[in-house]
Motif scaffolding. Sequence first.
Motif, PDB file in Angstrom:
ATOM      1  N   ARG A 198       2.091   1.797  -5.903  1.00 25.82           N
ATOM      2  CA  ARG A 198       0.812   1.397  -4.930  1.00 25.82           C
ATOM      3  C   ARG A 198       0.841   0.092  -4.600  1.00 25.82           C
ATOM      4  NH1 ARG A 198      -5.158   2.506  -7.607  1.00 25.82           N
ATOM      5  NH2 ARG A 198      -6.428   2.120  -5.651  1.00 25.82           N
ATOM      6  N   PHE A 199       0.882  -0.833  -5.682  1.00 21.55           N
ATOM      7  CA  PHE A 199       1.142  -2.240  -5.296  1.00 21.55           C
ATOM      8  C   PHE A 199       1.860  -2.599  -4.308  1.00 21.55           C
ATOM      9  CE2 PHE A 199       2.097  -6.658  -6.212  1.00 21.55           C
ATOM     10  CZ  PHE A 199       0.966  -7.298  -5.949  1.00 21.55           C
ATOM     11  N   ARG A 200       3.046  -2.196  -4.340  1.00 19.90           N
ATOM     12  CA  ARG A 200       3.856  -2.238  -3.471  1.00 19.90           C
ATOM     13  C   ARG A 200       3.576  -1.985  -1.833  1.00 19.90           C
ATOM     14  NH1 ARG A 200       7.079  -0.109   0.083  1.00 19.90           N
ATOM     15  NH2 ARG A 200       9.030  -1.136   0.729  1.00 19.90           N
ATOM     16  N   ALA A 201       2.943  -0.789  -1.886  1.00 21.54           N
ATOM     17  CA  ALA A 201       2.441  -0.205  -0.641  1.00 21.54           C
ATOM     18  C   ALA A 201       1.269  -0.918  -0.117  1.00 21.54           C
ATOM     19  CB  ALA A 201       2.203   1.192  -0.731  1.00 21.54           C
ATOM     20  N   TRP A 202       0.375  -1.337  -1.005  1.00 19.82           N
ATOM     21  CA  TRP A 202      -0.842  -2.155  -0.657  1.00 19.82           C
ATOM     22  C   TRP A 202      -0.300  -3.610  -0.209  1.00 19.82           C
ATOM     23  CZ3 TRP A 202      -2.514  -6.819  -3.105  1.00 19.82           C
ATOM     24  CH2 TRP A 202      -3.487  -7.305  -2.784  1.00 19.82           C
ATOM     25  N   LEU A 203       0.695  -4.126  -0.846  1.00 15.42           N
ATOM     26  CA  LEU A 203       1.086  -5.498  -0.178  1.00 15.42           C
ATOM     27  C   LEU A 203       1.718  -5.596   1.109  1.00 15.42           C
ATOM     28  CD1 LEU A 203       0.980  -8.229  -1.312  1.00 15.42           C
ATOM     29  CD2 LEU A 203       2.961  -8.190  -2.603  1.00 15.42           C
ATOM     30  N   VAL A 204       2.783  -4.466   1.264  1.00 10.63           N
ATOM     31  CA  VAL A 204       3.311  -4.203   2.592  1.00 10.63           C
ATOM     32  C   VAL A 204       2.174  -4.203   3.656  1.00 10.63           C
ATOM     33  CG1 VAL A 204       4.670  -2.770   4.063  1.00 10.63           C
ATOM     34  CG2 VAL A 204       5.440  -3.381   1.523  1.00 10.63           C
ATOM     35  N   GLN A 205       1.283  -3.293   3.484  1.00  9.27           N
ATOM     36  CA  GLN A 205       0.229  -3.149   4.586  1.00  9.27           C
ATOM     37  C   GLN A 205      -0.571  -4.242   4.688  1.00  9.27           C
ATOM     38  OE1 GLN A 205      -0.339   0.046   6.072  1.00  9.27           O
ATOM     39  NE2 GLN A 205      -1.062  -1.453   7.511  1.00  9.27           N
ATOM     40  N   LEU A 206      -1.086  -5.052   3.699  1.00 10.41           N
ATOM     41  CA  LEU A 206      -1.952  -6.166   3.677  1.00 10.41           C
ATOM     42  C   LEU A 206      -0.902  -7.357   4.480  1.00 10.41           C
ATOM     43  CD1 LEU A 206      -4.324  -7.944   2.685  1.00 10.41           C
ATOM     44  CD2 LEU A 206      -2.603  -8.623   0.802  1.00 10.41           C
ATOM     45  N   THR A 207       0.163  -7.631   4.220  1.00 10.71           N
ATOM     46  CA  THR A 207       1.076  -8.748   4.849  1.00 10.71           C
ATOM     47  C   THR A 207       1.176  -8.218   6.171  1.00 10.71           C
ATOM     48  OG1 THR A 207       3.074  -7.639   3.931  1.00 10.71           O
ATOM     49  CG2 THR A 207       2.118  -9.645   3.032  1.00 10.71           C
ATOM     50  N   ALA A 208       1.421  -6.941   6.715  1.00 12.28           N
ATOM     51  CA  ALA A 208       1.644  -6.573   7.965  1.00 12.28           C
ATOM     52  C   ALA A 208       0.477  -6.588   8.621  1.00 12.28           C
ATOM     53  CB  ALA A 208       2.056  -4.991   7.989  1.00 12.28           C
ATOM     54  N   ASP A 209      -0.708  -6.270   8.219  1.00 18.52           N
ATOM     55  CA  ASP A 209      -2.187  -6.449   9.041  1.00 18.52           C
ATOM     56  C   ASP A 209      -2.298  -7.931   9.298  1.00 18.52           C
ATOM     57  OD1 ASP A 209      -2.303  -3.647   8.767  1.00 18.52           O
ATOM     58  OD2 ASP A 209      -3.740  -3.547   7.055  1.00 18.52           O
ATOM     59  N   GLN A 210      -1.939  -8.682   8.462  1.00 22.98           N
ATOM     60  CA  GLN A 210      -2.371 -10.150   8.603  1.00 22.98           C
ATOM     61  C   GLN A 210      -1.357 -10.840   9.373  1.00 22.98           C
ATOM     62  OE1 GLN A 210      -5.404 -11.980   7.087  1.00 22.98           O
ATOM     63  NE2 GLN A 210      -6.007  -9.624   6.766  1.00 22.98           N
ATOM     64  N   LEU A 211      -0.193 -10.516   9.414  1.00 19.77           N
ATOM     65  CA  LEU A 211       0.822 -11.406  10.156  1.00 19.77           C
ATOM     66  C   LEU A 211       1.486 -10.781  11.220  1.00 19.77           C
ATOM     67  CD1 LEU A 211       2.795 -12.387   6.680  1.00 19.77           C
ATOM     68  CD2 LEU A 211       1.110 -13.787   7.954  1.00 19.77           C
ATOM     69  N   LEU A 212       1.805  -9.614  11.368  1.00 22.89           N
ATOM     70  CA  LEU A 212       2.380  -8.961  12.245  1.00 22.89           C
ATOM     71  C   LEU A 212       1.365  -8.721  13.686  1.00 22.89           C
ATOM     72  CD1 LEU A 212       4.927  -6.529  10.632  1.00 22.89           C
ATOM     73  CD2 LEU A 212       5.120  -8.839  11.421  1.00 22.89           C
ATOM     74  N   ARG A 213       2.152  -8.965  14.869  1.00 19.90           N
ATOM     75  CA  ARG A 213       1.509  -8.729  15.956  1.00 19.90           C
ATOM     76  C   ARG A 213       1.332  -7.034  16.263  1.00 19.90           C
ATOM     77  NH1 ARG A 213       1.903 -11.742  20.532  1.00 19.90           N
ATOM     78  NH2 ARG A 213       3.630 -12.842  19.552  1.00 19.90           N
ATOM     79  N   PRO A 214       0.530  -6.452  16.689  1.00 26.56           N
ATOM     80  CA  PRO A 214       0.247  -4.995  16.894  1.00 26.56           C
ATOM     81  C   PRO A 214       1.537  -4.639  17.833  1.00 26.56           C
ATOM     82  CG  PRO A 214      -1.830  -6.093  17.037  1.00 26.56           C
ATOM     83  CD  PRO A 214      -0.858  -7.247  16.932  1.00 26.56           C
ATOM     84  N   ARG A 215       1.914  -3.403  17.441  1.00 22.89           N
ATOM     85  CA  ARG A 215       2.970  -2.881  18.404  1.00 22.89           C
ATOM     86  C   ARG A 215       2.352  -2.110  19.553  1.00 22.89           C
ATOM     87  NH1 ARG A 215       8.095  -0.694  14.562  1.00 22.89           N
ATOM     88  NH2 ARG A 215       8.427  -2.887  13.294  1.00 22.89           N
TER      89      ARG A 215
END
Length: 215
Positions: A198-215
Amino acid sequence: MVDSVKRDYRSTLRAAQARQTRRTVIAAATAVFVEHGFAGATIDAVAAAASVSRRTVFTAVGGKVELLKTALDWAITGDDDDAALVERADLSTALTADDPARVLQGWVDVLVGVDTRVAQLFHALEIAADSDDAAAELLGQYQHQRLDGARAVIARLDELDALTDRVRRADAVDIAWLASDPVLFSRMVTTRGWSHRRFRAWLVQLTADQLLRPR
């Protein structure tokens, strides 16, 4: 020729024995630091846990700060080899991926593995840093190491033109630096009872939301 072979054998044997003793001492030190914290840990306690003499602890590793640093270094990489974390296959594979999502996923996988091994030791170091100058200096070194790691991740995402326009490059580095803090893992997994998955999934989602350009 025979004498040379014997000397090489004895030298190799002594090196193997010294390495095993060092591993035993660090395993004992890790347990003592986790149970008693930095302030409560003593060289005598480490020696007793390792079933070696006090002198052997100093000879094999050093004093309390050296013990904690070595324990943390080995916990970060997962073994006692000299290769730094950035040189390990898992992280280098993540940082060379062409898909930004895979970069973050691979990086988070590495972070969760590191957090699992270092969270309790890092907590001991943070507490020690409040009252011990050497521990405070050591904590600063690890904070800088995490900052270097964050910069490497952001640099790769920038190369892939994947960074969002919503945050500045410097802010993106700070977000990645915060995401790599073992305290997050400690709070969510140890304190709040989240599973590693659960922690891994949350951290992946958090960093993607904060850092990546929307596709």
